[in-house]
Design a protein around this motif. Structure first.
Motif, PDB file in Angstrom:
ATOM      1  N   GLU A   1     162.077 -37.576  42.265  1.00 32.97           N
ATOM      2  CA  GLU A   1     162.354 -39.002  42.064  1.00 32.97           C
ATOM      3  C   GLU A   1     162.503 -39.377  40.589  1.00 32.97           C
ATOM      4  O   GLU A   1     163.419 -40.115  40.219  1.00 32.97           O
ATOM      5  N   LEU A   2     161.590 -38.903  39.750  1.00 35.55           N
ATOM      6  CA  LEU A   2     161.671 -39.255  38.333  1.00 35.55           C
ATOM      7  C   LEU A   2     162.932 -38.696  37.691  1.00 35.55           C
ATOM      8  O   LEU A   2     163.606 -39.391  36.916  1.00 35.55           O
ATOM      9  N   ASN A   3     163.256 -37.465  37.980  1.00 37.01           N
ATOM     10  CA  ASN A   3     164.483 -36.886  37.424  1.00 37.01           C
ATOM     11  C   ASN A   3     165.714 -37.633  37.921  1.00 37.01           C
ATOM     12  O   ASN A   3     166.676 -37.830  37.175  1.00 37.01           O
ATOM     13  N   ALA A   4     165.692 -38.049  39.178  1.00 36.12           N
ATOM     14  CA  ALA A   4     166.826 -38.798  39.724  1.00 36.12           C
ATOM     15  C   ALA A   4     166.990 -40.132  39.009  1.00 36.12           C
ATOM     16  O   ALA A   4     168.115 -40.551  38.683  1.00 36.12           O
TER      17      ALA A   4
ATOM     18  N   ASN B   1     155.784 -48.660  38.448  1.00 31.97           N
ATOM     19  CA  ASN B   1     154.422 -49.190  38.341  1.00 31.97           C
ATOM     20  C   ASN B   1     154.242 -50.471  39.144  1.00 31.97           C
ATOM     21  O   ASN B   1     153.140 -50.752  39.632  1.00 31.97           O
ATOM     22  N   LYS B   2     155.301 -51.258  39.267  1.00 32.07           N
ATOM     23  CA  LYS B   2     155.224 -52.486  40.068  1.00 32.07           C
ATOM     24  C   LYS B   2     155.633 -52.243  41.516  1.00 32.07           C
ATOM     25  O   LYS B   2     155.729 -53.197  42.298  1.00 32.07           O
ATOM     26  N   LYS B   3     155.914 -50.969  41.837  1.00 36.77           N
ATOM     27  CA  LYS B   3     156.292 -50.568  43.200  1.00 36.77           C
ATOM     28  C   LYS B   3     157.536 -51.302  43.694  1.00 36.77           C
ATOM     29  O   LYS B   3     157.666 -51.614  44.879  1.00 36.77           O
ATOM     30  N   GLU B   4     158.444 -51.598  42.752  1.00 36.84           N
ATOM     31  CA  GLU B   4     159.739 -52.171  43.139  1.00 36.84           C
ATOM     32  C   GLU B   4     160.650 -51.102  43.723  1.00 36.84           C
ATOM     33  O   GLU B   4     161.662 -51.423  44.350  1.00 36.84           O
ATOM     34  N   LEU B   5     160.298 -49.850  43.492  1.00 35.87           N
ATOM     35  CA  LEU B   5     160.936 -48.714  44.154  1.00 35.87           C
ATOM     36  C   LEU B   5     159.856 -47.925  44.869  1.00 35.87           C
ATOM     37  O   LEU B   5     158.761 -47.732  44.343  1.00 35.87           O
ATOM     38  N   GLN B   6     160.170 -47.459  46.084  1.00 36.29           N
ATOM     39  CA  GLN B   6     159.245 -46.688  46.888  1.00 36.29           C
ATOM     40  C   GLN B   6     159.818 -45.299  47.138  1.00 36.29           C
ATOM     41  O   GLN B   6     161.033 -45.088  47.011  1.00 36.29           O
ATOM     42  N   PRO B   7     158.965 -44.327  47.514  1.00 36.37           N
ATOM     43  CA  PRO B   7     159.492 -43.006  47.874  1.00 36.37           C
ATOM     44  C   PRO B   7     160.571 -43.061  48.945  1.00 36.37           C
ATOM     45  O   PRO B   7     161.479 -42.219  48.973  1.00 36.37           O
ATOM     46  N   SER B   8     160.515 -44.075  49.799  1.00 31.88           N
ATOM     47  CA  SER B   8     161.522 -44.212  50.862  1.00 31.88           C
ATOM     48  C   SER B   8     162.888 -44.605  50.328  1.00 31.88           C
ATOM     49  O   SER B   8     163.878 -44.577  51.073  1.00 31.88           O
ATOM     50  N   ASP B   9     162.970 -44.975  49.031  1.00 31.52           N
ATOM     51  CA  ASP B   9     164.257 -45.345  48.426  1.00 31.52           C
ATOM     52  C   ASP B   9     165.017 -44.129  47.905  1.00 31.52           C
ATOM     53  O   ASP B   9     166.092 -44.273  47.321  1.00 31.52           O
ATOM     54  N   PHE B  10     164.455 -42.943  48.108  1.00 34.62           N
ATOM     55  CA  PHE B  10     165.089 -41.697  47.652  1.00 34.62           C
ATOM     56  C   PHE B  10     165.378 -40.801  48.854  1.00 34.62           C
ATOM     57  O   PHE B  10     164.722 -40.902  49.892  1.00 34.62           O
TER      58      PHE B  10
ATOM     59  N   CYS C   1     167.781 -34.671  44.656  1.00 35.76           N
ATOM     60  CA  CYS C   1     167.172 -35.965  44.937  1.00 35.76           C
ATOM     61  C   CYS C   1     168.071 -37.066  44.385  1.00 35.76           C
ATOM     62  O   CYS C   1     168.466 -37.028  43.211  1.00 35.76           O
ATOM     63  N   THR C   2     168.388 -38.037  45.224  1.00 38.63           N
ATOM     64  CA  THR C   2     169.221 -39.160  44.792  1.00 38.63           C
ATOM     65  C   THR C   2     168.644 -40.461  45.347  1.00 38.63           C
ATOM     66  O   THR C   2     167.836 -40.453  46.283  1.00 38.63           O
ATOM     67  N   LEU C   3     169.071 -41.545  44.757  1.00 44.65           N
ATOM     68  CA  LEU C   3     168.672 -42.861  45.238  1.00 44.65           C
ATOM     69  C   LEU C   3     169.497 -43.247  46.459  1.00 44.65           C
ATOM     70  O   LEU C   3     170.701 -43.017  46.505  1.00 44.65           O
ATOM     71  N   LYS C   4     168.827 -43.853  47.433  1.00 45.03           N
ATOM     72  CA  LYS C   4     169.556 -44.451  48.533  1.00 45.03           C
ATOM     73  C   LYS C   4     170.215 -45.737  48.040  1.00 45.03           C
ATOM     74  O   LYS C   4     169.929 -46.224  46.944  1.00 45.03           O
ATOM     75  N   GLU C   5     171.073 -46.313  48.859  1.00 41.61           N
ATOM     76  CA  GLU C   5     171.816 -47.503  48.427  1.00 41.61           C
ATOM     77  C   GLU C   5     170.876 -48.637  48.047  1.00 41.61           C
ATOM     78  O   GLU C   5     171.086 -49.315  47.038  1.00 41.61           O
ATOM     79  N   ARG C   6     169.830 -48.867  48.828  1.00 38.93           N
ATOM     80  CA  ARG C   6     168.894 -49.943  48.494  1.00 38.93           C
ATOM     81  C   ARG C   6     168.240 -49.691  47.142  1.00 38.93           C
ATOM     82  O   ARG C   6     168.053 -50.609  46.344  1.00 38.93           O
ATOM     83  N   GLY C   7     167.891 -48.420  46.874  1.00 39.81           N
ATOM     84  CA  GLY C   7     167.292 -48.084  45.597  1.00 39.81           C
ATOM     85  C   GLY C   7     168.242 -48.288  44.433  1.00 39.81           C
ATOM     86  O   GLY C   7     167.849 -48.782  43.370  1.00 39.81           O
ATOM     87  N   ARG C   8     169.514 -47.900  44.630  1.00 44.40           N
ATOM     88  CA  ARG C   8     170.505 -48.107  43.564  1.00 44.40           C
ATOM     89  C   ARG C   8     170.681 -49.592  43.267  1.00 44.40           C
ATOM     90  O   ARG C   8     170.753 -50.006  42.110  1.00 44.40           O
ATOM     91  N   LYS C   9     170.777 -50.387  44.336  1.00 47.58           N
ATOM     92  CA  LYS C   9     170.966 -51.825  44.142  1.00 47.58           C
ATOM     93  C   LYS C   9     169.776 -52.431  43.406  1.00 47.58           C
ATOM     94  O   LYS C   9     169.943 -53.281  42.520  1.00 47.58           O
ATOM     95  N   ALA C  10     168.573 -52.006  43.782  1.00 49.55           N
ATOM     96  CA  ALA C  10     167.382 -52.537  43.122  1.00 49.55           C
ATOM     97  C   ALA C  10     167.359 -52.138  41.649  1.00 49.55           C
ATOM     98  O   ALA C  10     167.037 -52.954  40.775  1.00 49.55           O
TER      99      ALA C  10
END
Length: 335
Positions: free
Chosen positions: A194-197, A258-267, A274-283
């Protein structure tokens, strides 16, 4: 004020009178959705993440309207840009930029300043979290020691070695800044966690912001100083991105995790990628855009400027250095 628009869904972009018309299209059924209209005078850039159908009439319209479009593939890699005709390129600037690249002495000076700015801004980030209880003292000392070697370098490849060591120490701190996520080794092609992505995606966004800033100056984006110019890339944007990644990318990542605006489920992880899902990219792009719009009181100009405009100012400073009008001093966060 003009805005950046992000197109995540597949569809068709066309001209409708003096307006841009985006029609979403379901790739499986071919069914069209409700069109959306974008007044072209409100559009600064288009970031295209989904499959997009365009024609030459649309590209001519974008070119005449001064709208750039940046394209990314399924794996979030930057693949290229459509730019209107370069209206600010000047022969004198190109000559001087080339002279600075060809002169080992002049080139290493600019490259050193770029890395000095990058290292300072990385340390600034670490001190912020050190002051909030993170154990980063030793890492800060290591980076400052490595940065002290920058003025001693005489070759760009030697300088890039120092840069690599600084980055290695810096990225090793991410695990402590965002507990629950492991950085491990920095992997790019492909990112493996996730971090590398997030770093790869954010760096690509920063690169594009820098490229857009260069386009609005007389600088040539293909002639660089820290990174080696190469085929099919705008290497000067890579140079400038080094200075601004700590501010624009890393702080966005730290905040969102840190604010949990992204979750593991967004990857999504598949085949060690490892890539971001669409919701994660939009966020991510929403927070990234908000950061670009943030303002700071500029100490020299005496007025508020956006983070995005700081990148443009960096281009102006570099241009002045190249023509001998003023010595280049890299952007360093003062807040």
């Amino acid at each position: 004020m003009k805005k950046t628009f992000y197109l995540f869904n597949p569809g068709r972009l066309s001209r409708k009178d003096n307006t841009l018309k985006f029609t979403p299209v379901d790739e499986e059924s071919g069914q069209e959705g409700q069109p959306r209209y974008l007044p072209v005078e409100d559009v600064d850039n288009l970031y295209v993440f989904g499959n997009l159908d365009v024609n030459s009439a649309l590209l001519n319209f974008l070119g005449k309207s001064g709208v750039a479009a940046h394209f990314f593939d399924y794996y979030e890699h930057y693949t290229g840009s459509f730019y209107p005709k370069e209206y600010l390129l000047a022969g004198k600037m190109q000559v001087e930029q080339t002279r600075h690249y060809l002169s080992a002495k002049k080139r290493i000076l600019v490259a050193q300043r770029l890395l000095e700015g990058a290292a300072f801004n990385m340390v600034k980030n670490l001190r912020y979290y050190q002051n909030r209880g993170k154990a980063l003292d030793d890492d800060i000392c290591q980076i400052e020691t490595l940065a002290g070697r920058i003025p001693e370098t005489t070759q760009v490849d030697e300088l890039m070695g120092v840069e690599g060591n600084i980055r290695q120490v810096y990225y090793s701190c991410f695990d402590r800044i965002v507990p629950g996520y492991a950085m491990g080794n920095r992997t790019k092609q492909p990112p493996n966690n996730e971090l590398n992505a997030l770093v790869s995606f954010g760096n690509m966004m920063c690169y594009t912001v820098c490229l857009d800033a260069i386009y609005h100056t007389q600088l040539n984006p293909t002639i660089s100083f820290l990174h080696e110019p190469g085929a099919r890339r705008y290497s000067l944007a890579l140079d400038l991105a080094e200075v601004f990644k700590p501010l624009l990318v890393d702080r966005t990542i730290f905040r969102m995790l840190n604010k949990k605006e992204l979750q593991p489920s967004d990857f999504v992880t598949e085949l060690n990628r490892c890539t971001l899902k669409e919701r994660g990219r939009k966020a991510f792009v929403q927070v990234f855009e908000d950061r670009l719009r943030e303002t700071i009181q500029h100490r020299s100009l005496g007025r508020s400027v956006s983070y995005k405009y700081l990148v443009r100012l960096e281009c102006y400073k570099l241009a002045k250095h190249l023509i001998g009008a003023d010595e280049y001093k890299p952007f360093k966060m003062w807040w």
